[in-house]
Design an enzyme around this catalytic site. Structure first.
Site, PDB file in Angstrom:
ATOM      1  N   TYR A  64      16.043 -24.369 -29.495  1.00 37.80           N
ATOM      2  CA  TYR A  64      14.853 -23.893 -29.626  1.00 37.80           C
ATOM      3  C   TYR A  64      14.047 -23.312 -30.956  1.00 37.80           C
ATOM      4  CZ  TYR A  64       9.915 -24.380 -29.954  1.00 37.80           C
ATOM      5  OH  TYR A  64       8.093 -24.805 -30.331  1.00 37.80           O
ATOM      6  N   HIS A 124      24.312 -22.474 -27.137  1.00 42.43           N
ATOM      7  CA  HIS A 124      23.716 -21.140 -26.523  1.00 42.43           C
ATOM      8  C   HIS A 124      25.032 -20.013 -27.010  1.00 42.43           C
ATOM      9  CE1 HIS A 124      19.348 -21.507 -25.332  1.00 42.43           C
ATOM     10  NE2 HIS A 124      20.048 -22.875 -25.388  1.00 42.43           N
ATOM     11  N   ASP A 170      16.714   3.425  -8.866  1.00 52.21           N
ATOM     12  CA  ASP A 170      15.457   2.901  -9.902  1.00 52.21           C
ATOM     13  C   ASP A 170      14.392   3.862 -10.474  1.00 52.21           C
ATOM     14  OD1 ASP A 170      16.854   0.760 -10.253  1.00 52.21           O
ATOM     15  OD2 ASP A 170      15.486  -0.781  -9.414  1.00 52.21           O
TER      16      ASP A 170
END
Ligand code: XMP
Length: 543
Positions: free
Chosen positions: A107, A200, A257
């Site tokens: 795109y 891609h 995390d």
């Protein structure tokens, strides 16, 4: 006065440090996102190449933004829209005046062409999905973007995913490569260093995509020296500057995390950070003791341990429904956390271990809500409720990068490499009613199972492994006596991101040795089964 001049000096010092940062050194790639499913992978490839980049949605990139961030190169991502649509998303037109290389992907290529005077068509024969081959034409000689590519019979295997394609290109562009359904599969303007590819290059299935991306970056003379150490220094300075002398709280779960978040923030602001560890009685054997030791003894975190085992277990009593369990645990967690946070008083920030994939997924281009399979337990509701600002120092990182950052912070490897553990803990590995007795049996079985996996050198080959205690008792015979005990199910999966998973193919020897070890050593279990369901149709956890 002395105080004021000190403040100014400190401000100058910080500004100087930030000047050193990647934006100011002009070592920054701006990825403008048009909502492709794989935009994150562009960032990933760039980081692998040791180049700093950030993804920003197309509608947030405006003139001021471009001035501030001063990108050295720009990549336009793919996206689900069609440029033929009236309201097709566009980048600001002045990106083409910045005199920096631009690479449009899918795109991104199409919108660049439309904006610069080319055209795009849609219809039969304009789409390609999946594997495809791009062939070079004779204009492609000596094109730096294509160096080291197309060495095999002048063609490259690429991954395509497009409905429309470019039909005409502006006069100052040339075409270098074509595929079956993309006559302008690679195009470029060498003078301006504007390039467009219909495929891609960021995905794994474009075999040499990373070479193309590296060639593109070389056009801007990047120094390819971004490292986790520089990220760490930059983050510490940014946190100091943002927090000033205010207070921050952080919910520590024992997971990677939240631990990396807390230890990083602690490095920046020390005791201005208070961590709250809610012990809900649903942790694995010795887990709370071990993580608290690391936080307190090693990192000297300012830590409150909220020991609320009784509160959680009494509220969970009699609850069998998985969603009800999850909601009860989530609600209690917020209640307990809020109570302690209020006691600290005058807190301005809540620190969270949000990762890059969470941030990107939350940019919705389709707008449609997805179906809730499980209510995940997180602290998302807290900041609004408590009127706190968020600090999310990991929001630019992928999971494996968080581990690297943890390593830079000196967190032990064993701790960083641990399998994920869900917020609701053992509660969702204990289908049916949760009791102290069942939790203890489960803890013992899980410990033996994980020890077995480690003993056989399999821990790092498996994404997640755990035991489940089933709400079923079966008859067995041990010695000469009848037993009537619980069944234990073992689960081990391979996965990349937890979204899909497959069961781990243990050998029969491993399974029988493990089953025997569990039955011989865990009172309360007389039968062991192995779960061979993939996700989908199953989920990783049983509830
Ligand atoms: P499922 O069971 O949905 O799990 O296939 C995918 C991954 O997410 C973990 N999981 C959670 N993690 N809070 C978390 O922090 C939760 O409520 C939660 N539920 C599942 C699960 O362990 C697996 O890694």
């Amino acid at each position: 006065m002395v105080f004021l001049s000190q403040c100014f000096k400190e401000k100058d010092r910080i500004i100087n440090l930030l000047k050193e940062s990647y934006f100011m050194k002009n070592e920054f790639v701006l990825i403008i996102d048009f909502g492709s499913q794989v935009t994150q992978l562009i960032a990933r490839r760039l980081r692998e190449l040791k180049v700093y980049c950030e993804i920003h949605p197309f509608n947030k990139v405006h003139d001021e933004f471009l001035k501030k961030f001063n990108p050295k190169a720009i990549i336009l991502s793919g996206g689900p829209a069609s440029v033929l649509n009236d309201r097709a998303p566009k980048p600001p037109s002045n990106i083409y005046d910045l005199e920096v290389p631009i690479l449009g992907i899918c795109y991104g290529q199409q919108i660049m062409m439309q904006m610069l005077g080319g055209s795009v068509v849609s219809g039969s024969g304009t789409s390609e999905f999946g594997k495809s081959y791009v062939k070079l034409n004779n204009k492609s000689k000596n094109i730096k973007l294509l160096e080291g590519l197309f060495l095999k019979e002048g063609k490259e295997e690429v991954w395509m995913s497009h409905g429309d394609h470019v039909a005409t290109i502006p006069k100052d562009f040339e075409v270098y490569g074509v595929s079956e359904n993309a006559p302008f599969a690679i195009i470029g303007n060498q003078k301006k260093h504007f390039y467009g590819v219909q495929f891609h290059p960021e995905v794994f299935h474009t075999l040499n995509g990373k070479v193309l991306i590296k060639n593109f970056l070389k056009l801007s003379n990047f120094s390819f020296n971004w490292s986790m150490q520089s990220y760490l220094q930059q983050s510490v300075e940014e946190i100091k500057m943002r927090v000033g002398n205010k207070k921050v709280i952080c919910a520590l779960s024992g997971g990677v995390d939240s631990s990396v978040t807390a230890i990083l923030i602690n490095k920046a602001i020390g005791n201005q950070l208070t961590c709250i560890y809610v012990n809900n009685g649903l942790m694995r054997k010795n887990e709370s003791e071990e993580v608290l030791k690391l936080y307190r003894d090693h990192y000297k975190l300012n830590l409150i341990e909220a020991n609320e085992k009784k509160l959680f277990l009494s509220n969970l009593k009699g609850i069998k429904d998985p969603e009800k369990k999850r909601k009860t645990i989530g609600k209690l967690f917020i209640q307990v956390f809020e109570k302690h946070a209020l006691e600290i008083g005058d807190v301005s920030f809540l620190a969270q271990g949000t990762l890059y994939p969470d941030v990107i997924e939350s940019v919705s281009f389709s707008g449609g809500p997805s179906v809730t399979i499980k209510s995940h337990h997180n602290v998302g509701g807290l900041p609004k409720k408590m009127n706190l600002d968020l600090i999310e120092p990991l929001r630019e990182l992928f999971k494996d990068e968080v581990r690297l950052l943890g390593k830079e912070l000196g967190i032990p490897k064993d701790f960083l490499d641990r399998h994920p553990f869900p917020g609701p803990g053992l509660a969702i590995r204990c289908p049916g009613e949760i009791t102290d007795e069942k939790l203890n049996i489960l803890r013992n079985a899980d410990t033996i199972y994980i020890q077995q996996i480690k003993k056989h050198g399999l821990y790092n080959k498996i994404w997640q492994a755990f035991a489940v205690i089933l709400p079923v008792k079966t008859v067995g015979v041990m010695g000469d006596t009848r037993t009537y005990d619980y069944v234990c199910a073992l689960r081990a999966v391979t996965s990349l991101d937890g979204m899909t998973a497959d069961y781990y193919p243990f050998t029969h020897e491993f399974l029988s040795e493990t089953a025997t070890a569990i039955i011989n050593n865990v009172k309360g279990i007389n039968r062991v089964t192995y779960d061979i369901t993939s996700k989908p149709p199953g989920t990783i956890e049983w509830e």
